[in-house]
Design a protein around this motif. Structure first.
Motif, PDB file in Angstrom:
ATOM      1  N   VAL A  94     -27.386   1.553  22.222  1.00 13.83           N
ATOM      2  CA  VAL A  94     -27.101   2.975  22.396  1.00 13.83           C
ATOM      3  C   VAL A  94     -25.984   3.353  21.431  1.00 13.83           C
ATOM      4  N   GLU A  95     -26.218   4.398  20.648  1.00 11.55           N
ATOM      5  CA  GLU A  95     -25.189   4.878  19.726  1.00 11.55           C
ATOM      6  C   GLU A  95     -24.425   6.027  20.369  1.00 11.55           C
ATOM      7  N   LEU A  96     -23.107   5.924  20.362  1.00  6.79           N
ATOM      8  CA  LEU A  96     -22.256   6.986  20.895  1.00  6.79           C
ATOM      9  C   LEU A  96     -21.596   7.721  19.740  1.00  6.79           C
ATOM     10  N   GLN A  97     -21.853   9.027  19.660  1.00  5.28           N
ATOM     11  CA  GLN A  97     -21.201   9.881  18.674  1.00  5.28           C
ATOM     12  C   GLN A  97     -20.227  10.803  19.395  1.00  5.28           C
ATOM     13  N   VAL A  98     -19.012  10.873  18.893  1.00  6.15           N
ATOM     14  CA  VAL A  98     -17.974  11.717  19.492  1.00  6.15           C
ATOM     15  C   VAL A  98     -17.621  12.820  18.501  1.00  6.15           C
ATOM     16  N   GLN A  99     -17.870  14.057  18.901  1.00  4.10           N
ATOM     17  CA  GLN A  99     -17.567  15.199  18.046  1.00  4.10           C
ATOM     18  C   GLN A  99     -16.158  15.701  18.333  1.00  4.10           C
ATOM     19  N   TYR A 100     -15.455  16.115  17.287  1.00  8.54           N
ATOM     20  CA  TYR A 100     -14.094  16.618  17.468  1.00  8.54           C
ATOM     21  C   TYR A 100     -13.816  17.703  16.433  1.00  8.54           C
ATOM     22  N   ALA A 101     -12.855  18.555  16.769  1.00 10.83           N
ATOM     23  CA  ALA A 101     -12.544  19.706  15.925  1.00 10.83           C
ATOM     24  C   ALA A 101     -11.854  19.252  14.641  1.00 10.83           C
ATOM     25  N   PRO A 102     -12.059  19.994  13.552  1.00 10.85           N
ATOM     26  CA  PRO A 102     -11.403  19.627  12.290  1.00 10.85           C
ATOM     27  C   PRO A 102      -9.924  19.999  12.318  1.00 10.85           C
ATOM     28  N   THR A 103      -9.187  19.403  11.436  1.00 10.08           N
ATOM     29  CA  THR A 103      -7.782  19.762  11.257  1.00 10.08           C
ATOM     30  C   THR A 103      -7.599  20.287   9.839  1.00 10.08           C
ATOM     31  N   VAL A 104      -6.689  21.224   9.683  1.00  6.73           N
ATOM     32  CA  VAL A 104      -6.447  21.844   8.379  1.00  6.73           C
ATOM     33  C   VAL A 104      -5.027  21.521   7.944  1.00  6.73           C
ATOM     34  N   HIS A 114     -13.907   5.804  20.170  1.00  4.84           N
ATOM     35  CA  HIS A 114     -14.962   5.230  21.006  1.00  4.84           C
ATOM     36  C   HIS A 114     -16.337   5.322  20.351  1.00  4.84           C
ATOM     37  N   ALA A 115     -16.457   6.081  19.290  1.00  5.68           N
ATOM     38  CA  ALA A 115     -17.742   6.206  18.601  1.00  5.68           C
ATOM     39  C   ALA A 115     -18.149   4.845  18.043  1.00  5.68           C
ATOM     40  N   ASP A 116     -19.327   4.359  18.459  1.00  3.13           N
ATOM     41  CA  ASP A 116     -19.733   3.015  18.051  1.00  3.13           C
ATOM     42  C   ASP A 116     -21.138   2.743  18.577  1.00  3.13           C
ATOM     43  N   LEU A 117     -21.626   1.544  18.303  1.00  4.56           N
ATOM     44  CA  LEU A 117     -22.880   1.070  18.872  1.00  4.56           C
ATOM     45  C   LEU A 117     -22.565   0.210  20.093  1.00  4.56           C
ATOM     46  N   TYR A 118     -23.238   0.492  21.201  1.00  2.00           N
ATOM     47  CA  TYR A 118     -23.056  -0.261  22.434  1.00  2.00           C
ATOM     48  C   TYR A 118     -24.386  -0.921  22.796  1.00  2.00           C
TER      49      TYR A 118
END
Length: 307
Positions: free
Chosen positions: A287-297, A261-265
């Motif tokens: 409006v810019e939407l930034q979605v933060q998420y945990a890293p994977t190893v 969903h991270a994108d420009l709206y």
């Protein structure tokens, strides 16, 4: 929808059919209870459904159930001044039209009502019987084009001819499905002054954590107050699956956000709403939407074999 089969030897085999042709992936069949279940019902699920019993003796027998899914969308409206003048306000003795439209299903149950608010703020009904001599009500069965304006079919129109001082005020166009159905309405202010629609983003950057909800908000000014139209960058569908979404409060809600969903709206004043001559020039905000998420190893390993 449940189907009860009685009698018949041997035992009948039960089947379902629909006038829609095929069943959507939201339809579930329960053989234990002889049920057809439509999950998260939509307008396009409206159809005739047939329960068919067949035991290879004689002809199959069937029972029909009609499913009607009612829905009414937000009201949109046009406030059009005298097309022969280039006024940016509604002067006395001009002709104006108030046209409103609501997308609804089924349209056969849709009814429009017009009101004017009195000094106490209460709605006073306007009907063909009690309307003033210079006020006329029309229902548009088909699309109508008038001097650059296109009014959709199934719209309601209130026309004021030779506008006078008593005609200024606040009008309400209301649409309802069935007698006690949900109401969709628009408040339309007829005054000497009007203001072009303007829009700005409350926050140009919205940061959320994946899985949470995101609220993207744009504020508007203008008289009449316009609706807000949202769409996504590069003609991508919105999280709802639609290409665009109309909001009355200017808030686009995204539930259970994902990194996709991270994108420009972009929010813009709806072209079809408000004072038509001024709303032809739309304003917009991003409006810019930034979605933060945990890293994977991804663990690296070396395989060692002993000979």
């Amino acid at each position: 929808m449940q189907c009860n089969v009685t009698g018949g030897i041997p035992v009948s085999k039960l089947d379902w059919a629909t006038t829609n042709g095929v069943f959507s992936d939201r339809v579930v069949f329960s053989k234990l209870r002889n049920e057809l279940i439509v999950d998260s019902v939509r307008v396009d699920d409206s159809a005739d459904y047939f329960c068919i019993a067949n035991n290879q003796v004689g002809i199959p027998v069937q029972k029909k159930t009609t499913l009607i899914v009612r829905n009414i969308g937000p009201m949109t409206y046009w406030l059009t001044p005298d097309p022969l003048r280039d006024d940016r306000s509604f002067a006395v003795n001009t002709d104006i039209k108030l046209t409103c439209h609501a997308d609804a299903a089924p349209y056969s149950e849709l009814t429009y009502f017009w009101y004017k608010k009195n000094s106490a703020g209460s709605r006073v009904s306007i009907t063909e019987r009690n309307a003033k001599d210079n006020i006329f009500l029309r229902f548009l069965n088909v699309e109508e084009k008038k001097r650059g304006f296109t009014f959709p079919a199934k719209s309601s129109q209130l026309e004021i001819r030779s506008l006078n001082e008593d005609d200024y005020g606040t009008y309400v166009c209301s649409a309802r499905l069935a007698p006690n159905g949900t109401e969709s309405f628009a408040t339309i202010i007829v005054s000497r002054e009007s203001a072009p629609a303007k829009i700005f983003a409350s926050n140009s950057l919205v940061v959320v954590t994946e899985g949470s909800s995101a609220l993207l908000q744009c504020r508007t000014s203008g008289k009449p107050k316009p609706l807000v139209l949202w769409f996504r960058n590069e003609n991508t569908t919105l999280p709802s699956g639609e290409m665009q979404e109309v909001t009355q409060d200017g808030i686009l809600t995204i539930n259970q956000t994902s990194r996709d969903h991270a994108d420009l709206y972009t929010c813009t004043t709806a072209r079809f709403n408000g004072f038509s001559k001024l709303s032809k020039t739309q304003s917009e905000a991003v409006v810019e939407l930034q979605v933060q998420y945990a890293p994977t190893v991804e663990p690296s390993y070396v395989e060692i074999r002993r000979s």
